[in-house]
Design a protein around this motif. Sequence first.
Motif, PDB file in Angstrom:
ATOM      1  N   SER A   1      -3.377   2.263  13.704  1.00 54.43           N
ATOM      2  CA  SER A   1      -3.408   0.870  13.894  1.00 54.43           C
ATOM      3  C   SER A   1      -1.949   0.249  14.318  1.00 54.43           C
ATOM      4  CB  SER A   1      -3.705   0.040  12.704  1.00 54.43           C
ATOM      5  OG  SER A   1      -2.855   0.233  11.531  1.00 54.43           O
ATOM      6  N   ARG A   2      -1.925  -0.814  15.059  1.00 54.95           N
ATOM      7  CA  ARG A   2      -0.310  -1.396  15.518  1.00 54.95           C
ATOM      8  C   ARG A   2      -0.301  -2.615  15.088  1.00 54.95           C
ATOM      9  NH1 ARG A   2      -1.971   0.525  21.773  1.00 54.95           N
ATOM     10  NH2 ARG A   2      -2.118   2.872  21.204  1.00 54.95           N
ATOM     11  N   ALA A   3       0.852  -3.220  15.053  1.00 58.37           N
ATOM     12  CA  ALA A   3       0.601  -4.673  14.769  1.00 58.37           C
ATOM     13  C   ALA A   3       0.239  -5.710  15.526  1.00 58.37           C
ATOM     14  CB  ALA A   3       2.470  -4.996  14.899  1.00 58.37           C
ATOM     15  N   ALA A   4      -0.144  -5.431  16.824  1.00 59.67           N
ATOM     16  CA  ALA A   4      -0.664  -6.167  17.714  1.00 59.67           C
ATOM     17  C   ALA A   4      -2.438  -6.016  17.469  1.00 59.67           C
ATOM     18  CB  ALA A   4      -0.710  -5.515  19.157  1.00 59.67           C
ATOM     19  N   ASP A   5      -2.664  -5.246  16.703  1.00 60.30           N
ATOM     20  CA  ASP A   5      -4.316  -5.344  16.034  1.00 60.30           C
ATOM     21  C   ASP A   5      -4.394  -6.518  15.127  1.00 60.30           C
ATOM     22  OD1 ASP A   5      -4.095  -1.623  16.161  1.00 60.30           O
ATOM     23  OD2 ASP A   5      -4.736  -3.240  17.646  1.00 60.30           O
ATOM     24  N   THR A   6      -3.387  -7.115  14.778  1.00 59.43           N
ATOM     25  CA  THR A   6      -3.510  -8.203  13.633  1.00 59.43           C
ATOM     26  C   THR A   6      -4.354  -9.334  14.407  1.00 59.43           C
ATOM     27  OG1 THR A   6      -1.232  -7.874  12.783  1.00 59.43           O
ATOM     28  CG2 THR A   6      -2.282 -10.062  12.458  1.00 59.43           C
ATOM     29  N   ALA A   7      -5.601  -9.340  13.564  1.00 57.90           N
ATOM     30  CA  ALA A   7      -6.373 -10.415  14.094  1.00 57.90           C
ATOM     31  C   ALA A   7      -7.497 -10.524  13.399  1.00 57.90           C
ATOM     32  CB  ALA A   7      -6.829  -9.908  15.799  1.00 57.90           C
ATOM     33  N   SER A   8      -8.676 -11.349  13.452  1.00 61.81           N
ATOM     34  CA  SER A   8      -9.946 -11.507  12.950  1.00 61.81           C
ATOM     35  C   SER A   8     -10.977 -10.703  13.681  1.00 61.81           C
ATOM     36  CB  SER A   8     -10.267 -12.904  12.720  1.00 61.81           C
ATOM     37  OG  SER A   8      -9.489 -13.798  11.551  1.00 61.81           O
ATOM     38  N   TYR A   9     -11.764 -10.120  13.022  1.00 67.19           N
ATOM     39  CA  TYR A   9     -12.709  -9.045  13.669  1.00 67.19           C
ATOM     40  C   TYR A   9     -13.975  -9.886  13.161  1.00 67.19           C
ATOM     41  CZ  TYR A   9      -9.006  -6.282  15.298  1.00 67.19           C
ATOM     42  OH  TYR A   9      -7.840  -5.820  15.927  1.00 67.19           O
ATOM     43  N   PHE A  10     -15.138  -9.922  14.117  1.00 67.65           N
ATOM     44  CA  PHE A  10     -16.278 -10.513  13.863  1.00 67.65           C
ATOM     45  C   PHE A  10     -17.544  -9.527  14.335  1.00 67.65           C
ATOM     46  CE2 PHE A  10     -15.253 -14.699  12.530  1.00 67.65           C
ATOM     47  CZ  PHE A  10     -14.103 -15.054  12.831  1.00 67.65           C
ATOM     48  N   CYS A  11     -18.386  -9.398  13.659  1.00 65.05           N
ATOM     49  CA  CYS A  11     -19.675  -8.473  14.108  1.00 65.05           C
ATOM     50  C   CYS A  11     -20.622  -9.738  14.496  1.00 65.05           C
ATOM     51  CB  CYS A  11     -20.327  -7.759  13.292  1.00 65.05           C
ATOM     52  SG  CYS A  11     -21.042  -8.382  11.674  1.00 65.05           S
ATOM     53  N   ALA A  12     -21.571  -9.438  15.480  1.00 62.83           N
ATOM     54  CA  ALA A  12     -22.449 -10.504  15.959  1.00 62.83           C
ATOM     55  C   ALA A  12     -23.643  -9.557  16.525  1.00 62.83           C
ATOM     56  CB  ALA A  12     -21.893 -11.080  17.216  1.00 62.83           C
ATOM     57  N   THR A  13     -24.969 -10.038  16.013  1.00 63.04           N
ATOM     58  CA  THR A  13     -26.117  -9.336  16.051  1.00 63.04           C
ATOM     59  C   THR A  13     -26.939 -10.233  17.046  1.00 63.04           C
ATOM     60  OG1 THR A  13     -27.051 -10.680  13.871  1.00 63.04           O
ATOM     61  CG2 THR A  13     -26.177  -8.447  13.845  1.00 63.04           C
ATOM     62  N   ALA A  14     -27.547  -9.619  17.968  1.00 61.13           N
ATOM     63  CA  ALA A  14     -28.645 -10.131  18.848  1.00 61.13           C
ATOM     64  C   ALA A  14     -30.134  -9.487  18.530  1.00 61.13           C
ATOM     65  CB  ALA A  14     -28.420  -9.686  20.314  1.00 61.13           C
ATOM     66  N   LEU A  15     -30.778 -10.724  17.910  1.00 62.19           N
ATOM     67  CA  LEU A  15     -32.044 -10.104  17.450  1.00 62.19           C
ATOM     68  C   LEU A  15     -33.274  -9.687  18.517  1.00 62.19           C
ATOM     69  CD1 LEU A  15     -32.575 -13.093  14.996  1.00 62.19           C
ATOM     70  CD2 LEU A  15     -31.487 -10.983  14.681  1.00 62.19           C
ATOM     71  N   ILE A  16     -34.139  -8.931  17.890  1.00 68.33           N
ATOM     72  CA  ILE A  16     -35.116  -8.511  19.065  1.00 68.33           C
ATOM     73  C   ILE A  16     -35.636  -9.848  19.586  1.00 68.33           C
ATOM     74  CG2 ILE A  16     -37.459  -7.251  19.087  1.00 68.33           C
ATOM     75  CD1 ILE A  16     -36.150  -5.524  17.042  1.00 68.33           C
ATOM     76  N   GLY A  17     -35.916  -9.714  20.851  1.00 75.13           N
ATOM     77  CA  GLY A  17     -36.789 -10.766  21.350  1.00 75.13           C
ATOM     78  C   GLY A  17     -35.978 -12.166  21.641  1.00 75.13           C
ATOM     79  N   ASN A  18     -34.661 -12.178  21.098  1.00 73.36           N
ATOM     80  CA  ASN A  18     -33.888 -13.237  21.498  1.00 73.36           C
ATOM     81  C   ASN A  18     -32.526 -12.997  21.816  1.00 73.36           C
ATOM     82  OD1 ASN A  18     -33.195 -15.909  21.410  1.00 73.36           O
ATOM     83  ND2 ASN A  18     -33.402 -16.265  19.210  1.00 73.36           N
ATOM     84  N   THR A  19     -32.489 -11.943  22.635  1.00 74.80           N
ATOM     85  CA  THR A  19     -30.886 -11.498  22.954  1.00 74.80           C
ATOM     86  C   THR A  19     -29.915 -12.566  23.266  1.00 74.80           C
ATOM     87  OG1 THR A  19     -31.622 -10.740  24.966  1.00 74.80           O
ATOM     88  CG2 THR A  19     -31.963  -9.041  23.067  1.00 74.80           C
TER      89      THR A  19
END
Lengths: 112, 114
Positions: A79-97
């Motif tokens: 890791s680097r100082a520039a990686d400082t951030a918030s990280y989010f996962c996001a899901t796309a549901l089957i049939g509703n991408t």
Amino acid sequence: SQQGEEDPQALSIQEGENATMNCSYKTSINNLQWYRQNSGRGLVHLILIRSNEREKHSGRLRVTLDTSKKSSSLLITASRAADTASYFCATALIGNTDKLIFGTGTRLQVFP
Amino acid sequence: DTAVSQTPKYLVTQMGNDKSIKCEQNLGHDTMYWYKQDSKKFLKIMFSYNNKELIINETVPNRFSPKSPDKAHLNLHINSLELGDSAVYFCASSHGRGAPSTQYFGPGTRLTVL
């Protein structure tokens, strides 16, 4: 409760260390994506993993997906100082991408 | 050369006022979105348009009305603003429907209702 929940909520590490963030979800998905948000900025797409994939790499990023456990992890190596951030996962549901459901986010702080 | 742009970046207004936020993308995408991010950083989709047709309409008060004059623009009009509307609003766009695609986000509009 949320479709995507991330853990830890916050993570502090030194430069050079690896950072691992986890995301759990409840409903079967078509794909799962990770995004980064720097303070005061919009989200930036990092990587997309499909439900039939188990692992993907992009530079220093490694994402795994375990559909049996309904979970994913994001590993940032060296890791680097520039990686400082918030990280989010996001899901796309089957049939509703069209619709992404975002997780609660992990706030990563990398100290130089 | 901004891919997804929003105006204004900051918006401070009194309760009860009506305001609009504009969004434009130059990526040639046909799907656009509005998200609301609250003070705890939770990001929730509000609306989505595909080729000017509304395809996602979450449980949002009808004081919020999106308008898409063409597929490169998606504006958000908010009537009778309330304190709880204070948040950061993000516009995003993506290419195509029904297939895995990434979303490109604008820089956000920070709305403060006094």
